[in-house]
Design an enzyme around this catalytic site. Structure first.
Site, PDB file in Angstrom:
ATOM      1  N   LYS A   1      14.532   6.918  86.919  1.00 44.93           N
ATOM      2  CA  LYS A   1      14.128   6.896  88.330  1.00 44.93           C
ATOM      3  C   LYS A   1      14.393   5.558  89.010  1.00 44.93           C
ATOM      4  CE  LYS A   1      11.193  10.895  88.445  1.00 44.93           C
ATOM      5  NZ  LYS A   1       9.867  11.494  88.611  1.00 44.93           N
TER       6      LYS A   1
ATOM      7  N   ARG B   1       8.670  13.560  80.391  1.00 47.66           N
ATOM      8  CA  ARG B   1       9.794  14.360  80.902  1.00 47.66           C
ATOM      9  C   ARG B   1      11.016  13.449  80.999  1.00 47.66           C
ATOM     10  NH1 ARG B   1      12.275  15.431  85.696  1.00 47.66           N
ATOM     11  NH2 ARG B   1      12.973  17.557  86.043  1.00 47.66           N
TER      12      ARG B   1
HETATM   13  C1  PT1 Z   1       8.269  14.536  87.578  1.00 44.70           C
HETATM   14  C2  PT1 Z   1       9.451  15.193  88.048  1.00 44.70           C
HETATM   15  C3  PT1 Z   1       9.474  16.615  87.968  1.00 44.70           C
HETATM   16  N1  PT1 Z   1      10.511  14.534  88.574  1.00 44.70           N
HETATM   17  C4  PT1 Z   1       7.329  16.610  87.030  1.00 44.70           C
HETATM   18  N2  PT1 Z   1       8.411  17.288  87.457  1.00 44.70           N
HETATM   19  C5  PT1 Z   1      11.580  15.223  89.028  1.00 44.70           C
HETATM   20  N3  PT1 Z   1       6.271  17.284  86.523  1.00 44.70           N
HETATM   21  C6  PT1 Z   1      11.597  16.619  88.944  1.00 44.70           C
HETATM   22  C7  PT1 Z   1      13.776   8.471  91.910  1.00 44.70           C
HETATM   23  O1  PT1 Z   1      12.889   7.729  92.383  1.00 44.70           O
HETATM   24  O2  PT1 Z   1       8.144  13.215  87.632  1.00 44.70           O
HETATM   25  N4  PT1 Z   1       7.254  15.250  87.097  1.00 44.70           N
HETATM   26  N5  PT1 Z   1      10.559  17.296  88.418  1.00 44.70           N
HETATM   27  C8  PT1 Z   1      12.739  14.488  89.615  1.00 44.70           C
HETATM   28  N6  PT1 Z   1      12.364  13.864  90.846  1.00 44.70           N
HETATM   29  C9  PT1 Z   1      12.755  12.560  91.161  1.00 44.70           C
HETATM   30  C10 PT1 Z   1      11.927  11.767  91.961  1.00 44.70           C
HETATM   31  C11 PT1 Z   1      13.914  12.030  90.645  1.00 44.70           C
HETATM   32  C12 PT1 Z   1      12.260  10.446  92.211  1.00 44.70           C
HETATM   33  C13 PT1 Z   1      14.269  10.709  90.904  1.00 44.70           C
HETATM   34  C14 PT1 Z   1      13.439   9.908  91.673  1.00 44.70           C
HETATM   35  O3  PT1 Z   1      14.888   8.066  91.584  1.00 44.70           O
END
Ligand code: PT1
Length: 273
Positions: free
Chosen positions: A221, A255
């Site tokens: 992230k 995850r």
């Molecule tokens: C998470 C999650 C998810 N993240 C759960 N499910 C994502 N339970 C998808 C960035 O800042 O943390 N928990 N499902 C992916 N979402 C992101 C959000 C991907 C922020 C990247 C960023 O780069």
């Protein structure tokens, strides 16, 4: 502490790994639908072989600025992957969606868990989970993926995220979802600045007061990019550092994209704690 999802029972006395399987056109570059499906299944099987405890299948990206996907498009992406995987793996398959129609279809096809970044707030979502035997992850998000990173604001990020999760937990229990089927997730990167994310990690232990196992997603992230200066494809070492820290602070399910590296790092954490 056990987490029940479908006919699976996950022992959470040691930290577990949820492997990410994105079924979005950009995740497996070129190719049409058929090749996307097969590449996603192959990738999922590889993650299972590397020691993933859960496979998380997602058809709509929820990263910042992600584009909205219709119910039909999302079904077209994830259903062939879930259908292809259920008979081939003996670990829970999770559906990463906030759309009730997608939850319903995925559960009917054999998914054992719903991973919902909107914490079952969509109309009908709560009932679908309550009526089935699946596990669920309730995640906190401020805003929507399209706008959440514009200007995230909190008076007290830790207590606000906790209050939201406590309320969604209570609503889910009231609707008939047994406690041992519920995971909570602070939602790293979902309407949070670098400082908000770091503060949440620093105070992760305090989420134990909610009484439920925590799922954490920090893999690759942007907070890790902000700290290291690295692009998304060069955040493995940073992701491992984050996984080790949150596991030490009590996170039960991580995850991640990089299952093999995480499983190995967590073996060391487990041996020590
Ligand atoms: C998470 C999650 C998810 N993240 C759960 N499910 C994502 N339970 C998808 C960035 O800042 O943390 N928990 N499902 C992916 N979402 C992101 C959000 C991907 C922020 C990247 C960023 O780069």
């Amino acid at each position: 502490m056990n987490f029940i999802c479908g006919h699976f029972q996950l022992d959470l006395t040691v930290p577990r790994v949820m492997g990410i399987v994105n079924v979005t056109p950009d995740s497996f570059s070129d190719g049409g639908k058929f090749s996307n499906t097969n590449l996603a299944i192959e990738h999922a099987l590889k993650l299972a072989k590397e020691g993933a405890d859960i496979l998380d299948i997602g058809g709509e990206s929820t990263r910042p600025n992600a584009v909205f996907v219709s119910v039909q498009e999302e079904l077209d992406r994830v259903m062939p992957v879930i259908e292809g995987l259920v008979s081939q793996v003996n670990i829970p398959i999770s559906i990463d969606t906030y759309k009730p129609q997608v939850m319903q279809a995925a559960i009917a096809a054999g998914a054992s868990m719903v991973n919902d970044v909107r914490a079952l707030q969509e109309e009908g979502a709560l009932e679908i989970v309550a009526r089935s035997k699946v596990g669920v992850c309730l995640m906190h998000m401020q805003g929507t993926p399209q706008t959440m990173q514009i200007n995230p604001q909190y008076n007290d990020v830790v207590s606000e995220v906790k209050s939201f999760l406590a309320a969604r937990l209570q609503t889910s229990i009231d609707a008939g979802v047994p406690k041992n089927r519920i995971l909570l997730d602070p939602g790293f990167g979902f309407g949070k600045t670098r400082e908000h994310n770091i503060t949440l990690i620093q105070q992760l232990e305090s989420f134990a007061e909610l009484g439920q196992p925590l799922l954490v997603g920090l893999s690759r992230k942007s907070v890790l990019g902000q700290v290291t200066g690295n692009d998304v494809d060069a955040r493995l070492y940073a992701s491992i550092a984050a996984s080790v820290i949150v596991a030490q602070k009590g996170a039960k399910i991580l995850r991640v994209h990089d299952v093999k590296a995480t499983v190995e790092a967590l073996k060391v954490v487990t041996a020590i704690i």
